[in-house]
Design a protein around this motif. Structure first.
Motif, PDB file in Angstrom:
ATOM      1  N   VAL A   1       0.836  -1.200   0.000  1.00  0.00           N
ATOM      2  CA  VAL A   1       0.000   0.000   0.000  1.00  0.00           C
ATOM      3  C   VAL A   1       0.870   1.248   0.000  1.00  0.00           C
ATOM      4  CG1 VAL A   1      -1.626   1.329   1.411  1.00  0.00           C
ATOM      5  CG2 VAL A   1      -2.015  -1.083   1.023  1.00  0.00           C
ATOM      6  N   ALA A   2       1.935   1.249   0.815  1.00  0.00           N
ATOM      7  CA  ALA A   2       2.829   2.407   0.853  1.00  0.00           C
ATOM      8  C   ALA A   2       3.534   2.598  -0.481  1.00  0.00           C
ATOM      9  CB  ALA A   2       3.846   2.245   1.979  1.00  0.00           C
ATOM     10  N   THR A   3       3.860   1.510  -1.150  1.00  0.00           N
ATOM     11  CA  THR A   3       4.512   1.602  -2.452  1.00  0.00           C
ATOM     12  C   THR A   3       3.542   2.109  -3.518  1.00  0.00           C
ATOM     13  OG1 THR A   3       5.978  -0.221  -1.861  1.00  0.00           O
ATOM     14  CG2 THR A   3       5.801   0.321  -4.189  1.00  0.00           C
ATOM     15  N   LEU A   4       2.306   1.615  -3.483  1.00  0.00           N
ATOM     16  CA  LEU A   4       1.320   2.034  -4.481  1.00  0.00           C
ATOM     17  C   LEU A   4       0.915   3.498  -4.313  1.00  0.00           C
ATOM     18  CD1 LEU A   4      -1.039  -1.073  -4.629  1.00  0.00           C
ATOM     19  CD2 LEU A   4       0.534  -0.287  -6.385  1.00  0.00           C
ATOM     20  N   PHE A   5       0.698   3.922  -3.075  1.00  0.00           N
ATOM     21  CA  PHE A   5       0.225   5.280  -2.827  1.00  0.00           C
ATOM     22  C   PHE A   5       1.346   6.244  -2.495  1.00  0.00           C
ATOM     23  CE2 PHE A   5      -3.637   2.784  -1.565  1.00  0.00           C
ATOM     24  CZ  PHE A   5      -4.367   3.124  -2.681  1.00  0.00           C
ATOM     25  N   GLY A   6       2.590   5.795  -2.531  1.00  0.00           N
ATOM     26  CA  GLY A   6       3.712   6.636  -2.149  1.00  0.00           C
ATOM     27  C   GLY A   6       4.284   7.477  -3.256  1.00  0.00           C
ATOM     28  N   ASN A   7       3.775   7.340  -4.454  1.00  0.00           N
ATOM     29  CA  ASN A   7       4.241   8.125  -5.604  1.00  0.00           C
ATOM     30  C   ASN A   7       5.743   7.996  -5.835  1.00  0.00           C
ATOM     31  OD1 ASN A   7       1.649   9.078  -6.111  1.00  0.00           O
ATOM     32  ND2 ASN A   7       1.918  10.806  -4.735  1.00  0.00           N
ATOM     33  N   GLY A   8       6.268   6.792  -5.647  1.00  0.00           N
ATOM     34  CA  GLY A   8       7.681   6.549  -5.914  1.00  0.00           C
ATOM     35  C   GLY A   8       8.620   6.933  -4.803  1.00  0.00           C
ATOM     36  N   ASP A   9       8.098   7.390  -3.667  1.00  0.00           N
ATOM     37  CA  ASP A   9       8.952   7.756  -2.545  1.00  0.00           C
ATOM     38  C   ASP A   9       9.416   6.510  -1.798  1.00  0.00           C
ATOM     39  OD1 ASP A   9       8.727  10.442  -3.052  1.00  0.00           O
ATOM     40  OD2 ASP A   9       7.011  10.724  -1.725  1.00  0.00           O
ATOM     41  N   ASP A  10      10.431   6.702  -0.958  1.00  0.00           N
ATOM     42  CA  ASP A  10      10.955   5.630  -0.135  1.00  0.00           C
ATOM     43  C   ASP A  10       9.901   5.217   0.895  1.00  0.00           C
ATOM     44  OD1 ASP A  10      12.827   3.875   0.957  1.00  0.00           O
ATOM     45  OD2 ASP A  10      13.564   5.392   2.370  1.00  0.00           O
ATOM     46  N   PHE A  11       9.922   3.923   1.289  1.00  0.00           N
ATOM     47  CA  PHE A  11       8.942   3.391   2.229  1.00  0.00           C
ATOM     48  C   PHE A  11       8.957   4.162   3.550  1.00  0.00           C
ATOM     49  CE2 PHE A  11       8.050   0.451   5.772  1.00  0.00           C
ATOM     50  CZ  PHE A  11       6.717   0.203   5.514  1.00  0.00           C
ATOM     51  N   THR A  12      10.136   4.402   4.088  1.00  0.00           N
ATOM     52  CA  THR A  12      10.223   5.112   5.368  1.00  0.00           C
ATOM     53  C   THR A  12       9.724   6.549   5.245  1.00  0.00           C
ATOM     54  OG1 THR A  12      12.538   5.664   4.928  1.00  0.00           O
ATOM     55  CG2 THR A  12      12.116   3.702   6.250  1.00  0.00           C
ATOM     56  N   HIS A  13       9.970   7.169   4.111  1.00  0.00           N
ATOM     57  CA  HIS A  13       9.476   8.535   3.885  1.00  0.00           C
ATOM     58  C   HIS A  13       7.948   8.551   3.839  1.00  0.00           C
ATOM     59  CE1 HIS A  13       9.430  12.651   2.518  1.00  0.00           C
ATOM     60  NE2 HIS A  13       8.669  12.288   1.486  1.00  0.00           N
ATOM     61  N   VAL A  14       7.372   7.555   3.191  1.00  0.00           N
ATOM     62  CA  VAL A  14       5.907   7.480   3.102  1.00  0.00           C
ATOM     63  C   VAL A  14       5.306   7.264   4.489  1.00  0.00           C
ATOM     64  CG1 VAL A  14       3.985   6.103   2.181  1.00  0.00           C
ATOM     65  CG2 VAL A  14       5.919   6.656   0.724  1.00  0.00           C
ATOM     66  N   ILE A  15       5.912   6.396   5.291  1.00  0.00           N
ATOM     67  CA  ILE A  15       5.395   6.123   6.633  1.00  0.00           C
ATOM     68  C   ILE A  15       5.500   7.370   7.514  1.00  0.00           C
ATOM     69  CG2 ILE A  15       5.740   4.741   8.728  1.00  0.00           C
ATOM     70  CD1 ILE A  15       4.412   3.240   6.399  1.00  0.00           C
ATOM     71  N   LYS A  16       6.635   8.069   7.437  1.00  0.00           N
ATOM     72  CA  LYS A  16       6.797   9.293   8.226  1.00  0.00           C
ATOM     73  C   LYS A  16       5.794  10.360   7.794  1.00  0.00           C
ATOM     74  CE  LYS A  16      11.666   8.665   9.301  1.00  0.00           C
ATOM     75  NZ  LYS A  16      13.038   9.140   9.045  1.00  0.00           N
ATOM     76  N   ALA A  17       5.603  10.504   6.494  1.00  0.00           N
ATOM     77  CA  ALA A  17       4.638  11.485   5.992  1.00  0.00           C
ATOM     78  C   ALA A  17       3.214  11.113   6.415  1.00  0.00           C
ATOM     79  CB  ALA A  17       4.737  11.588   4.473  1.00  0.00           C
ATOM     80  N   ALA A  18       2.898   9.830   6.381  1.00  0.00           N
ATOM     81  CA  ALA A  18       1.566   9.381   6.793  1.00  0.00           C
ATOM     82  C   ALA A  18       1.343   9.646   8.277  1.00  0.00           C
ATOM     83  CB  ALA A  18       1.396   7.904   6.492  1.00  0.00           C
ATOM     84  N   ALA A  19       2.376   9.436   9.083  1.00  0.00           N
ATOM     85  CA  ALA A  19       2.249   9.706  10.522  1.00  0.00           C
ATOM     86  C   ALA A  19       2.078  11.197  10.779  1.00  0.00           C
ATOM     87  CB  ALA A  19       3.478   9.166  11.259  1.00  0.00           C
ATOM     88  N   ASN A  20       2.803  12.008  10.049  1.00  0.00           N
ATOM     89  CA  ASN A  20       2.703  13.461  10.226  1.00  0.00           C
ATOM     90  C   ASN A  20       1.360  14.012   9.774  1.00  0.00           C
ATOM     91  OD1 ASN A  20       5.264  13.648  11.302  1.00  0.00           O
ATOM     92  ND2 ASN A  20       6.229  14.108   9.338  1.00  0.00           N
ATOM     93  N   GLU A  21       0.816  13.431   8.721  1.00  0.00           N
ATOM     94  CA  GLU A  21      -0.444  13.923   8.170  1.00  0.00           C
ATOM     95  C   GLU A  21      -1.668  13.233   8.769  1.00  0.00           C
ATOM     96  OE1 GLU A  21      -0.243  13.875   3.918  1.00  0.00           O
ATOM     97  OE2 GLU A  21       1.725  14.831   3.922  1.00  0.00           O
ATOM     98  N   GLY A  22      -1.449  12.222   9.605  1.00  0.00           N
ATOM     99  CA  GLY A  22      -2.551  11.607  10.334  1.00  0.00           C
ATOM    100  C   GLY A  22      -3.295  10.503   9.625  1.00  0.00           C
ATOM    101  N   PHE A  23      -2.717   9.880   8.627  1.00  0.00           N
ATOM    102  CA  PHE A  23      -3.413   8.777   7.983  1.00  0.00           C
ATOM    103  C   PHE A  23      -2.612   7.471   8.004  1.00  0.00           C
ATOM    104  CE2 PHE A  23      -1.294  10.981   4.510  1.00  0.00           C
ATOM    105  CZ  PHE A  23      -0.730   9.952   3.777  1.00  0.00           C
ATOM    106  N   LEU A  24      -1.738   7.329   8.987  1.00  0.00           N
ATOM    107  CA  LEU A  24      -0.989   6.080   9.140  1.00  0.00           C
ATOM    108  C   LEU A  24      -1.915   4.926   9.511  1.00  0.00           C
ATOM    109  CD1 LEU A  24       1.724   4.649   9.135  1.00  0.00           C
ATOM    110  CD2 LEU A  24       1.963   5.265  11.537  1.00  0.00           C
ATOM    111  N   GLY A  25      -2.906   5.189  10.330  1.00  0.00           N
ATOM    112  CA  GLY A  25      -3.878   4.153  10.693  1.00  0.00           C
ATOM    113  C   GLY A  25      -4.619   3.607   9.484  1.00  0.00           C
TER     114      GLY A  25
END
Length: 93
Positions: free
Chosen positions: A23-47
């Motif tokens: 899911v992080a790879t598909l919706f991450g727009n080519g970003d690194d996995f850890t970057h996507v997870i950090k961005a999701a946590a910051n923006e409130g949609f990690l859950g």
């Protein structure tokens, strides 16, 4: 019996982890996995990402049911409920 439940729980955790990575790879727009997870946590949609990752647990559950491995399916179901409770608590705080 306990070994089969533990095996199902392990399969559920692995399936959820692989689903989260997909899911992080598909919706991450080519970003690194850890970057996507950090961005999701910051923006409130990690859950939401974790919940979408749990979709693979559905496949594992039905495979175990089809093979009549009920205790392993029970383990996958336990992990799925744990993930649901975790995302609910994570969303509250």
């Amino acid at each position: 019996m306990k070994k089969d439940i533990f095996t199902g729980m392990l399969v559920g955790l692995i399936a959820n982890s692989i689903g989260l990575i997909l899911v992080a790879t598909l919706f991450g727009n080519g970003d690194d996995f850890t970057h996507v997870i950090k961005a999701a946590a910051n923006e409130g949609f990690l859950g939401k990402l974790i919940s979408l990752g749990a979709i693979l647990n559905l496949a594992a559950f039905f495979v175990f049911i089809k093979k009549r491995q009920d205790y392993r399916a029970r383990g996958v179901l336990l992990i799925t409920v744990f993930v649901a409770v975790f995302t609910f608590v994570f969303k509250l705080f």
